[in-house]
Design a protein around this motif. Sequence first.
Motif, PDB file in Angstrom:
ATOM      1  N   HIS A  70       0.807  -1.101  -0.125  1.00 36.72           N
ATOM      2  CA  HIS A  70       0.210  -0.049   0.167  1.00 36.72           C
ATOM      3  C   HIS A  70       0.854   1.200   0.035  1.00 36.72           C
ATOM      4  CE1 HIS A  70      -3.251   2.723   0.954  1.00 36.72           C
ATOM      5  NE2 HIS A  70      -2.809   2.994   1.956  1.00 36.72           N
ATOM      6  N   GLU A  71       1.928   1.323   0.751  1.00 35.75           N
ATOM      7  CA  GLU A  71       2.991   2.375   1.009  1.00 35.75           C
ATOM      8  C   GLU A  71       3.760   2.379  -0.375  1.00 35.75           C
ATOM      9  OE1 GLU A  71       2.834   0.237   3.646  1.00 35.75           O
ATOM     10  OE2 GLU A  71       1.351   1.593   4.705  1.00 35.75           O
ATOM     11  N   ASN A  72       4.459   1.363  -0.824  1.00 38.97           N
ATOM     12  CA  ASN A  72       5.314   1.165  -1.721  1.00 38.97           C
ATOM     13  C   ASN A  72       4.845   1.671  -3.209  1.00 38.97           C
ATOM     14  OD1 ASN A  72       7.150   0.159  -0.045  1.00 38.97           O
ATOM     15  ND2 ASN A  72       6.916  -1.833  -0.898  1.00 38.97           N
ATOM     16  N   VAL A  73       3.477   1.470  -3.444  1.00 35.57           N
ATOM     17  CA  VAL A  73       2.820   1.715  -4.581  1.00 35.57           C
ATOM     18  C   VAL A  73       2.646   3.395  -4.891  1.00 35.57           C
ATOM     19  CG1 VAL A  73       0.502   1.693  -4.076  1.00 35.57           C
ATOM     20  CG2 VAL A  73       1.130   0.954  -6.432  1.00 35.57           C
ATOM     21  N   ARG A  74       2.759   3.928  -3.718  1.00 37.63           N
ATOM     22  CA  ARG A  74       2.437   5.385  -3.654  1.00 37.63           C
ATOM     23  C   ARG A  74       3.815   6.156  -3.768  1.00 37.63           C
ATOM     24  NH1 ARG A  74      -1.871   3.543  -1.737  1.00 37.63           N
ATOM     25  NH2 ARG A  74      -3.708   4.793  -1.604  1.00 37.63           N
ATOM     26  N   LEU A  75       4.944   5.533  -3.993  1.00 34.23           N
ATOM     27  CA  LEU A  75       6.065   6.136  -4.295  1.00 34.23           C
ATOM     28  C   LEU A  75       6.230   6.768  -5.727  1.00 34.23           C
ATOM     29  CD1 LEU A  75       8.641   3.821  -2.603  1.00 34.23           C
ATOM     30  CD2 LEU A  75       7.751   5.935  -1.659  1.00 34.23           C
ATOM     31  N   ALA A  76       6.405   7.884  -5.844  1.00 33.95           N
ATOM     32  CA  ALA A  76       6.278   8.510  -7.286  1.00 33.95           C
ATOM     33  C   ALA A  76       7.222   7.931  -8.245  1.00 33.95           C
ATOM     34  CB  ALA A  76       6.190  10.040  -7.216  1.00 33.95           C
ATOM     35  N   ALA A  77       8.694   7.878  -7.537  1.00 34.42           N
ATOM     36  CA  ALA A  77       9.575   7.331  -8.341  1.00 34.42           C
ATOM     37  C   ALA A  77       9.928   5.936  -8.270  1.00 34.42           C
ATOM     38  CB  ALA A  77      11.095   7.813  -8.093  1.00 34.42           C
ATOM     39  N   PRO A  78      10.141   5.237  -9.522  1.00 31.59           N
ATOM     40  CA  PRO A  78      10.471   3.726  -9.591  1.00 31.59           C
ATOM     41  C   PRO A  78      11.547   3.199  -8.450  1.00 31.59           C
ATOM     42  CG  PRO A  78      10.799   4.695 -11.736  1.00 31.59           C
ATOM     43  CD  PRO A  78      10.481   5.796 -10.683  1.00 31.59           C
ATOM     44  N   LEU A  79      11.452   2.066  -7.740  1.00 33.34           N
ATOM     45  CA  LEU A  79      12.182   1.668  -6.743  1.00 33.34           C
ATOM     46  C   LEU A  79      13.531   1.017  -7.620  1.00 33.34           C
ATOM     47  CD1 LEU A  79       9.805  -0.038  -4.177  1.00 33.34           C
ATOM     48  CD2 LEU A  79      10.781   2.236  -4.299  1.00 33.34           C
ATOM     49  N   ALA A  80      13.602   0.411  -8.909  1.00 33.35           N
ATOM     50  CA  ALA A  80      14.477  -0.109  -9.402  1.00 33.35           C
ATOM     51  C   ALA A  80      14.760   0.679 -10.743  1.00 33.35           C
ATOM     52  CB  ALA A  80      14.507  -1.414  -9.566  1.00 33.35           C
ATOM     53  N   PRO A  81      15.991   0.443 -11.410  1.00 38.62           N
ATOM     54  CA  PRO A  81      16.125   1.191 -12.887  1.00 38.62           C
ATOM     55  C   PRO A  81      15.348   0.626 -13.951  1.00 38.62           C
ATOM     56  CG  PRO A  81      18.251   0.891 -11.640  1.00 38.62           C
ATOM     57  CD  PRO A  81      17.207   0.275 -10.773  1.00 38.62           C
ATOM     58  N   GLY A  82      15.099  -0.980 -13.799  1.00 42.49           N
ATOM     59  CA  GLY A  82      14.515  -1.625 -14.866  1.00 42.49           C
ATOM     60  C   GLY A  82      12.970  -1.133 -14.611  1.00 42.49           C
ATOM     61  N   GLU A  83      12.462  -0.617 -13.671  1.00 40.85           N
ATOM     62  CA  GLU A  83      10.946  -0.802 -13.398  1.00 40.85           C
ATOM     63  C   GLU A  83      10.375   0.315 -14.347  1.00 40.85           C
ATOM     64  OE1 GLU A  83       8.351  -0.535  -9.447  1.00 40.85           O
ATOM     65  OE2 GLU A  83      10.381   0.162  -9.285  1.00 40.85           O
ATOM     66  N   ILE A  84       9.188   0.033 -14.910  1.00 40.40           N
ATOM     67  CA  ILE A  84       8.505   0.905 -15.684  1.00 40.40           C
ATOM     68  C   ILE A  84       7.681   1.812 -14.921  1.00 40.40           C
ATOM     69  CG2 ILE A  84       6.573   0.861 -17.590  1.00 40.40           C
ATOM     70  CD1 ILE A  84       7.334  -1.890 -17.939  1.00 40.40           C
ATOM     71  N   ARG A  85       7.822   3.048 -15.360  1.00 38.15           N
ATOM     72  CA  ARG A  85       7.125   4.183 -14.703  1.00 38.15           C
ATOM     73  C   ARG A  85       5.855   4.459 -14.973  1.00 38.15           C
ATOM     74  NH1 ARG A  85       9.753   9.339 -12.103  1.00 38.15           N
ATOM     75  NH2 ARG A  85       7.931  10.521 -11.705  1.00 38.15           N
ATOM     76  N   ALA A  86       4.799   4.436 -14.025  1.00 39.20           N
ATOM     77  CA  ALA A  86       3.393   4.590 -14.436  1.00 39.20           C
ATOM     78  C   ALA A  86       3.055   5.597 -13.772  1.00 39.20           C
ATOM     79  CB  ALA A  86       2.655   3.169 -14.375  1.00 39.20           C
ATOM     80  N   SER A  87       1.635   6.280 -13.854  1.00 35.68           N
ATOM     81  CA  SER A  87       1.191   7.034 -12.913  1.00 35.68           C
ATOM     82  C   SER A  87       1.139   6.616 -11.756  1.00 35.68           C
ATOM     83  CB  SER A  87      -0.062   7.945 -13.583  1.00 35.68           C
ATOM     84  OG  SER A  87      -1.181   7.090 -13.308  1.00 35.68           O
TER      85      SER A  87
END
Length: 162
Positions: free
Chosen positions: A119-136
């Motif tokens: 629930h908290e992790n998904v609210r982070l605006a920036a991706p947590l890893a370089p390969g992660e796809i950034r979504a709204s």
Amino acid sequence: MRPLTEQQIRDCLVGLDDDDRRQIGLPHDFLLLDWDHLDFLAWRDPRMRGRGYLIVELDGRAVGVALRAADASGRARSAMCNVCHTMQPGNQVSLFTAQRPDASGSGIGTYMCADLSCHENVRLAAPLAPGEIRASVDRRIDGTRSRAERFVARVTTTEGDQ
């Protein structure tokens, strides 16, 4: 998510006997939860090692499952949570299994954030890893809630209903 009392939380967890329900350790911050901003409630039991809980709203009512974390033997370098879709170091993602409430005795498992903080992790605006796809953030929140609801629905649906 609508606010739940301690008794409502214990009552909505499927497949537990009365002794198991009494032994549930609620989150340390239970009295401080901001229910208006919760999409679902997930926490690790502070009293029982390896135990966690996931509660969602299905068809307007709270439904929850007890989760068992797998013992960690070997760890990958990184892993993805199947609920919030965030990449994390391998030791921060665990396989959690929930037992079906029917007589089959079977369980369904999925990889989730080890501390159940999706629930908290998904609210982070920036991706947590370089390969992660950034979504709204809104799309990530909706997807996380939907995946949590589907997991609980899969666990609580009896074999004949599928």
